[in-house]
Structure formats: structure tokens, C-alpha cells
Design a protein around this motif. Structure first.
Motif, PDB file in Angstrom:
ATOM      1  N   UNK A 176      -6.055  11.524  22.958  1.00 31.99           N
ATOM      2  CA  UNK A 176      -7.357  11.421  22.301  1.00 31.99           C
ATOM      3  C   UNK A 176      -7.605  12.564  21.330  1.00 31.99           C
ATOM      4  N   UNK A 177      -7.020  13.735  21.648  1.00 27.88           N
ATOM      5  CA  UNK A 177      -7.181  14.949  20.837  1.00 27.88           C
ATOM      6  C   UNK A 177      -8.571  15.556  20.952  1.00 27.88           C
ATOM      7  N   UNK A 178      -9.609  14.754  20.997  1.00 27.41           N
ATOM      8  CA  UNK A 178     -10.968  15.237  21.282  1.00 27.41           C
ATOM      9  C   UNK A 178     -11.632  14.250  22.224  1.00 27.41           C
ATOM     10  N   UNK A 179     -12.153  14.750  23.347  1.00 27.51           N
ATOM     11  CA  UNK A 179     -12.782  13.861  24.316  1.00 27.51           C
ATOM     12  C   UNK A 179     -13.748  14.671  25.174  1.00 27.51           C
ATOM     13  N   UNK A 180     -14.225  14.079  26.257  1.00 25.83           N
ATOM     14  CA  UNK A 180     -15.151  14.759  27.163  1.00 25.83           C
ATOM     15  C   UNK A 180     -14.704  14.534  28.600  1.00 25.83           C
ATOM     16  N   UNK A 181     -15.265  15.308  29.508  1.00 25.69           N
ATOM     17  CA  UNK A 181     -14.963  15.133  30.927  1.00 25.69           C
ATOM     18  C   UNK A 181     -15.372  13.738  31.399  1.00 25.69           C
ATOM     19  N   UNK A 182     -16.500  13.253  30.908  1.00 28.35           N
ATOM     20  CA  UNK A 182     -16.969  11.922  31.304  1.00 28.35           C
ATOM     21  C   UNK A 182     -15.983  10.845  30.848  1.00 28.35           C
ATOM     22  N   UNK A 183     -15.441  10.998  29.640  1.00 31.00           N
ATOM     23  CA  UNK A 183     -14.466  10.027  29.156  1.00 31.00           C
ATOM     24  C   UNK A 183     -13.187  10.077  29.983  1.00 31.00           C
ATOM     25  N   UNK A 184     -12.777  11.282  30.384  1.00 26.85           N
ATOM     26  CA  UNK A 184     -11.604  11.415  31.253  1.00 26.85           C
ATOM     27  C   UNK A 184     -11.841  10.660  32.554  1.00 26.85           C
ATOM     28  N   UNK A 185     -13.019  10.844  33.126  1.00 28.83           N
ATOM     29  CA  UNK A 185     -13.347  10.166  34.377  1.00 28.83           C
ATOM     30  C   UNK A 185     -13.287   8.651  34.207  1.00 28.83           C
ATOM     31  N   UNK A 186     -13.894   8.129  33.134  1.00 29.44           N
ATOM     32  CA  UNK A 186     -13.921   6.688  32.922  1.00 29.44           C
ATOM     33  C   UNK A 186     -12.520   6.131  32.690  1.00 29.44           C
ATOM     34  N   UNK A 187     -11.762   6.793  31.831  1.00 33.48           N
ATOM     35  CA  UNK A 187     -10.442   6.281  31.479  1.00 33.48           C
ATOM     36  C   UNK A 187      -9.490   6.314  32.675  1.00 33.48           C
ATOM     37  N   UNK A 188      -9.565   7.373  33.468  1.00 35.22           N
ATOM     38  CA  UNK A 188      -8.611   7.565  34.568  1.00 35.22           C
ATOM     39  C   UNK A 188      -9.104   6.995  35.894  1.00 35.22           C
TER      40      UNK A 188
END
Length: 427
Positions: free
Chosen positions: A35-47
Motif C-alpha cells: 500500500x505504501x501509505x495506510x493506517x492501522x485500521x486498514x491493516x486490521x480490515x485487510x488482514x
């Protein structure tokens, strides 16, 4: 008192938890790098993680020096949301585009941004020994210019012209029949103790396009490499296809005409014998075309002549497009892709002027229903694609380990390069 069986059960459960945590950490690191730029919330959702679990993993990756925070953005009434991404100087990787005439070797940071590059050769076809020398010299030149970065270099990825076969013990061998080379063991002494990862160049291009380019988000795609040689990377269910011995998808040597033109591999009727650079330019010369060189400029002269009223040049270009359409149409019928990506310097030149023709020729050679289900686009990265995809191999090893550069090296200390690399190039 617990029984021996109980102790084994506890150990097994503990191992399972550890494996799951490692898997989640690797998935999070891969997502952040891609992603190169993301957030902790996006990490949680994606993973598929809880917010707390994702936050803990990101904290670990921050501590390991693999992830960094890059400012924040406003939230709806709450605290600002931190932007995270790969720590660019957290690790580096080398990727090499190895051709029959020389090498282009590039150093990339952890965000897969090019940092430095070095070229060797380029004037004539070289032997495996010449290529070995080119690689060592180019790597040494990069090391000298990047002394502070070099301790964080993860390894060297090679994109090679031919079949790259991986044995069960991790030893890799190049079979470059089209170049007239004998089977050649991939050297592991290129730059000290840095591990070496090797793959066919078309597959490394496909890896780059899958991670960051035109194949991203496509679960089923074909990524064609058209240069002097012709290759293909097949993406199936989001993964790069390798076959039983990591040498699948030698598309350039599938046949589009029984007993047709002679190919460099020694057989007849191969795709490469009709759409490879030497074949296309050779057809123009046989038709009376006059030009200098055998590369980018010569092919440009052919394409210019074809649109300027030169009937012979126009026939040659139309023949190449028809042959490409027939070759791709067969792959459409076989694999039902969502997207076809055309790369390599010959492919990119064709797509500049004849993208619609290539699409029409491919659809004409595909079954009607399947012809409605794909599009064709040019590759994203141009000349850097093979090197970028090659550099991804040591990056993927880092992701699989999920440790910092120093931690990974301490764990691998005392193991051979083949042991470290084993199983990572045949995924």
C-alpha cells in the motif's frame, strides 16, 4: 500433574499460536509495503485482525525498524489518524535484469523505490562467464557508492533469460536453450554472503505488475514480456504460477504454426519466432527494410515506416500483431484471464501505437464468450519492471520471516545461501 501427552498438547497449542502470530505479522508487513501509505485500521480490515491485534503488530514492526509513521490525517471528531508505511531505509534489496547482452542492476529501498543503478555489457551477446563478471562488477560498484546502506541489503534477485529450475535443496539452475548456453548453476558468490534469488525474467516482471502495476487487483492475469526473447507470467487466484520445478509458462516456445519459422531454441513455429525482436526485424530486413541496430531505435524505425506508407513495413507489423493475437488468444482459451498486461520493450512499443489492433487480434482468436471477459493494457514500469520484480524476491523473504534485517541475519547465520533461499523462489 500433567501427563506427557498433556505437555505435548500444550506445546502444540503454543506453536499454533506462534505460527498464527507470525502469519498475521507477515500479512500486515506485506500489506503495508504494497500500500505504501495506510493506517492501522486498514491493516486490521485487510488482514482480518482486531483493532488491538493490528495495533500491536504495527508497534512491533515500528520497533523492528521496518515501518514508520508519516504524519496523520483528520478523523471524524476523534484523534488524528496516523499514516504508516514502510520505513524506506529499514531495508534494501537488489534486483537485476539479466539479458544475453549484459545486466541492469538496481538498488531499491523497502518501499521499492529505485535508489541507484549500474549497467554492464550491452554491445554483444555474452557468455555465462561474461554475465557473471558483469554482475559482480555492477554489484561492487553499487556497494562502493552505497556503503551506509549496504549492511541493510537483504539479498540479490536475478531475472534471467531462460528456464530457472529449483531443486529440493534450493540449488538453482538456468537452462537457456535459446541462447545456446549449457545448463548453468546460478552463482551464489556475487556479493559476499548476500543470498541470491533467481527467477525467469518474465515471472519477475509479472511479480512487479502484480504487486504495484497493471495486474494489481486481478486474481487471474497474463503478463507478457516481449523483447529479444518472449515470456509470460501467469497469475492464477492471485498467485504466480511456477509448475512442478518452477519453470512453468515458457509461452515463447509454445507453437502457433506447425513446422513454421525457425526459433532460436532450435524448434519451429514458436511464438518467439514471430514476435521476438530478432524475428520481427529480420522479417523487415528480408522484405527490403534498411535500418541500423537491433533494438529500441530499429523497432521504432519499423513502426514509423509502417505508418508512413511503407507497405513492406506495414505488412511486417500487421503480421507481428496477428501472430501475437493468435498466441495470446490460445492462452485466453486455456486460462480465462481478466486482464492481459503487455510489457518488455517490444511489447511497449507495439502498445504505444497498436494497442487496439493487439486487442482486436487477440479477441478474434479467442472463443467468443471468453473474448468478452478480458482487457489488454501496457505494463506499468517499462524498463525497470524485471529488476523491480527481482528485488521483490528478497523482500518477500523478509516478509516471510517478519523480522528486522539484523534479526533475520542472526537467525540465518551459519546456514548456506541455498538453505536461506530454499523454498522462497519456488512459491
Amino acid at each position: 500433574m500433567s501427563s506427557p501427552g498433556g505437555r505435548h498438547l500444550v506445546a502444540a497449542e503454543s506453536l499454533t499460536v506462534t505460527d498464527l502470530r507470525q502469519r498475521n505479522r507477515s500479512a500486515a508487513l506485506q500489506f503495508i509495503i504494497r500500500e505504501r501509505e495506510t493506517t492501522r485500521a486498514d491493516v486490521a480490515r485487510h488482514c482480518g485482525l482486531s483493532t488491538a491485534a493490528a495495533a500491536n503488530i504495527v508497534t512491533e514492526l515500528l520497533a523492528a525498524g521496518l515501518v514508520a509513521e508519516y504524519g496523520s490525517r483528520a478523523s471524524r471528531g476523534g484523534r488524528p489518524i496516523a499514516i504508516i508505511g514502510p520505513r524506506l531505509d529499514g531495508a534494501f534489496a537488489v534486483g537485476a535484469d539479466v539479458g544475453e547482452r549484459g545486466v541492469a542492476v538496481e538498488l531499491f529501498d523497502l518501499g521499492l523505490n529505485p535508489v541507484d543503478r549500474e549497467f554492464r555489457g550491452g554491445a554483444r551477446q555474452e557468455s555465462p562467464d561474461d554475465i557473471h563478471r558483469d554482475l559482480r562488477e555492477a554489484l561492487e560498484a553499487l556497494r562502493v557508492r552505497n556503503l551506509e546502506r549496504w549492511p541493510k541489503v537483504l539479498g540479490i534477485g536475478l531475472g534471467l533469460p531462460g528456464v530457472v529450475e529449483t531443486s529440493p535443496d534450493g540449488t538453482q539452475t538456468l537452462y537457456a536453450q535459446s541462447l545456446g548456453w549449457e545448463a548453468h548453476t546460478i552463482p551464489t558468490d556475487l556479493a559476499g554472503d548476500l543470498p541470491v534469488f533467481a527467477e525467469n525474467g518474465a515471472k519477475t516482471q509479472a511479480r512487479a505488475e502484480l504487486w504495484f502495476g497493471a495486474a494489481r487487483g486481478s486474481a487471474h492475469a497474463l503478463v507478457a514480456l516481449l523483447g529479444r526473447g518472449v515470456g509470460l507470467g501467469v497469475i492464477s487466484d492471485g498467485q504466480l504460477a511456477h509448475g512442478a520445478f518452477s519453470s512453468a509458462t515458457e509461452w515463447g516456445h509454445t507453437k502457433i504454426r506447425f513446422d513454421g519459422e525457425v526459433c532460436r531454441c532450435g524448434d519451429r513455429g514458436c511464438v518467439e519466432a514471430y514476435v521476438g525482436a530478432d524475428a520481427v526485424l529480420g522479417a523487415w530486413r528480408a522484405a527490403g527494410g534498411q535500418f541500423e541496430g537491433s533494438g529500441w531505435t530499429a523497432l521504432g524505425a519499423l513502426l514509423d515506416a509502417a505508418v508512413s506508407g511503407d507497405e513492406a513495413a506495414a505488412r511486417v507489423v500487421a503480421g507481428a500483431v496477428d501472430a501475437l493475437g493468435a498466441a495470446l488468444g490460445s492462452m485466453v482459451n486455456l486460462l480465462n484471464p481478466q486482464r492481459i498486461v503487455i510489457g518488455g520493450w517490444v511489447g511497449l512499443r507495439l502498445m504505444e501505437r497498436h494497442a487496439d489492433d493487439v486487442l482486436a487480434a487477440t479477441r478474434a482468436r479467442s472463443l467468443r464468450r471468453l473474448s468478452e471477459q478480458f482487457d489488454i493494457v501496457p505494463a506499468t514500469f517499462g524498463g525497470d519492471t524485471v529488476a523491480l520484480g527481482s528485488a521483490l524476491m528478497p523482500i518477500e523473504q523478509l516478509i516471510a520471516q517478519g523480522r528486522s534485517v539484523d534479526q533475520g541475519r542472526s537467525v540465518d547465520q551459519g546456514r548456506s545461501v541455498d538453505q536461506v533461499a530454499g523454498g522462497t523462489t519456488r512459491r
